[in-house]
Design an enzyme around this catalytic site. Structure first.
Site, PDB file in Angstrom:
ATOM      1  N   CYS A  19      63.961  43.473 -33.178  1.00 16.29           N
ATOM      2  CA  CYS A  19      63.036  42.576 -32.478  1.00 16.29           C
ATOM      3  C   CYS A  19      62.189  41.711 -33.409  1.00 16.29           C
ATOM      4  O   CYS A  19      62.214  40.478 -33.323  1.00 16.29           O
ATOM      5  CB  CYS A  19      62.115  43.388 -31.569  1.00 16.29           C
ATOM      6  SG  CYS A  19      62.960  44.324 -30.280  1.00 16.29           S
ATOM      7  N   HIS A  56      57.114  39.609 -31.321  1.00 16.76           N
ATOM      8  CA  HIS A  56      57.212  41.061 -31.205  1.00 16.76           C
ATOM      9  C   HIS A  56      55.836  41.641 -30.894  1.00 16.76           C
ATOM     10  O   HIS A  56      54.809  41.168 -31.407  1.00 16.76           O
ATOM     11  CB  HIS A  56      57.758  41.667 -32.502  1.00 16.76           C
ATOM     12  CG  HIS A  56      57.888  43.152 -32.473  1.00 16.76           C
ATOM     13  ND1 HIS A  56      58.636  43.813 -31.530  1.00 16.76           N
ATOM     14  CD2 HIS A  56      57.332  44.118 -33.255  1.00 16.76           C
ATOM     15  CE1 HIS A  56      58.560  45.116 -31.730  1.00 16.76           C
ATOM     16  NE2 HIS A  56      57.780  45.322 -32.769  1.00 16.76           N
TER      17      HIS A  56
END
Length: 513
Positions: free
Chosen positions: A99, A155
């Site tokens: 991510c 993120h």
């Protein structure tokens, strides 16, 4: 028609000055007759007349969507509908199978190997060299766009609260996943989100429903006289793979088709490949089989994806109802793929197709309907592409390449392959038909996707395939920055002859297959 933005750098829109004319003529010579562009469109537009952008991010979604045919039972009618009125990039790949590095790369326009961001921490503003980097939403804001953000775009936690106002005009809600009092599945990891099952009973309790609600509310309260950049980040099908019963009912358990798996798949793969996903909370296929959870996980992934798709549809429907669709470019993407048993693992953290291939769709004014481009493209390409589509000045230093030529003509070749990196000096290069992997210890893999779409036969030592390998090798990044200070979580490092996973020395004898 699609307009290439690097040549829109002058504010006067009432006439073509000489420099604009020369630049436009140069562009036509460079891109050839396939570019559908007029000279009048080559001048930068006033902010109010530029298209809006609806930027839809999805977490952990691989190619299991209807239009990509990654799984025969995938049901994503709203994403498929978006693809039907736009261009689908069927060979799109992430820059990192994790991510934070993936999203950091897309939003800064820089490769992980350039920034040194490989793990789940730190965020871009905690890296000295990136503190002043202009992100994609910042670039749009500088050109007069109203920018807003809901859900997971950066993120989680990567942008400190004190800095969020500098990233988006509105930093909206980003609710976490709902969790039951106790886990449904007692996986080897005690992490609560490593779970799947029927939950909650009311879809309105799902974070993706709340994120869609917030985006819909924002669509009704956009500032007048300004174009907008609206980022909406959905969380599913990231674990926990939860959905209410009605979504699971679309996938009867006894009818679930499991992914094709070759039991000897890893026999010809370098041992170092295991180092990239050494100790993870995502369970191995061996555990799923033993616990009889392989089929339930596949079912939950499909069900949660279909629920998420319905929330994409809610936002798109509201875009239509507000009358904004005709002047809004919609781009939908996922940060990376996800294994569901292939190569003996679940989760991401690999350099194989299941982990790198992602959905990527563009739709909106001037974009061809129902087109598919099979050229290899990267998430890194979104930054320059959106600049071009909205006729903004270029942003210096971005490493991707505009997809406008392929949006004009999906068959137009690209000279660049797609490159994915996971930790320092581990790269894969994906062309239209081939994948090459080079690990940090020098070991290699090579796959011919024309005859081996599952990547079951490693041709790295095959003499006949040597020319293909050599062509891909030349694209390996020449810059391979070490992990930035305070790198943490899923970080692989070296000290002498030893390799370390998250700071602990790797002993190959302790491998859990």
């Amino acid at each position: 028609m699609l307009v290439p933005g690097p040549f829109h750098s002058y504010q006067d829109t009432n006439h073509l000055d000489f420099r604009s004319l020369i630049r436009a003529l140069i562009f036509i010579v460079l891109v050839g007759a396939n570019a559908t562009i007029s000279l009048a469109e080559s001048v930068e537009k006033p902010a109010a007349s530029r298209p809006n952008v609806l930027f839809i991010a999805i977490d952990d979604l691989n190619d299991w969507i209807g239009c990509l045919k990654g799984h025969p039972q995938a049901k994503t009618p709203r994403i498929d509908q978006l693809a039907s009125r736009g261009t689908l990039f069927s060979n799109a790949h992430c820059q990192a199978p994790l991510c934070n590095p993936s999203r950091s790369s897309l939003l800064t326009g820089l490769r992980p190997s350039t920034t040194g961001i490989y793990g789940l921490a730190p965020g871009i503003r905690d890296v000295a060299a990136l503190k002043q980097t202009v992100t994609l939403p910042q670039h749009f804001a500088k050109q007069g766009y109203f920018t807003s953000h809901f859900g997971k775009v950066f993120h989680d936690g990567s942008i400190p609260p004190a800095l969020r106002a500098a990233e988006f005009d509105v930093w909206g809600i980003a609710p976490g996943m709902p969790l039951p009092p106790r886990k449904f599945v007692e996986t080897p990891s005690e992490i609560k989100p490593m779970d799947w099952g029927v939950f909650p009973t009311d879809d309105r309790e799902q974070c993706d429903w709340k994120i869609a609600d917030a985006a819909i509310e924002q669509l009704h309260s956009m500032p007048q006289g300004k174009p907008f950049f609206l980022a909406v980040g959905f969380r599913l099908p990231h674990v926990p793979c939860f959905a209410s019963q009605k979504w699971f009912d679309q996938f009867p358990a006894e009818q679930i088709q499991l992914p094709l798996v070759n039991e000897q798949d890893r026999d010809d793969i370098p041992p170092f490949a295991w180092f990239l996903h050494w100790k993870l909370p995502e369970p191995r296929l061996s555990w799923l089989k033993k616990a009889q959870q392989w089929r339930p996980l596949v079912r939950a992934y499909l069900a949660s994806t279909t629920f998420m798709d319905s929330q994409v549809g809610r936002v798109l429907d509201e875009l239509d109802r507000t009358g904004l669709r005709e002047n809004t470019i919609v781009v939908l993407w996922s940060d990376h793929g996800w294994h569901l048993g292939e190569k003996g693992i679940t989760g991401k953290n690999s350099l194989w197709e299941r982990s790198t291939r992602v959905p990527l769709i563009f739709a909106g004014p001037g974009i061809k309907h129902g087109s598919t481009c099979s050229q290899p493209v990267e998430l890194l390409d979104l930054y320059p592409t959106l600049i071009d589509l909205c006729a903004l000045p270029p942003q210096n230093g971005v490493e991707g390449h505009s997809l406008v030529p392929q949006l004009n003509d999906p068959q137009k070749p690209r000279i660049w392959p797609a490159i994915t990196t996971h930790n320092q000096n581990n790269h894969t290069v994906r062309s239209e038909n081939w994948r090459y992997i080079r690990y940090a210890d020098g070991s290699e893999e090579l796959y011919d996707h024309r005859s081996d779409p599952h990547e079951w036969t490693n041709l790295a030592q095959d003499v006949k395939s040597a020319p293909n390998k050599a062509e891909l090798i030349r694209w390996l990044p020449s810059v391979n920055m070490p992990p930035v200070p305070k790198s943490a979580q899923r970080i692989l490092t070296r000290n002498g002859d030893d390799w370390y996973w998250e700071g602990s020395r790797i002993n190959p004898l302790e491998l859990e297959k």
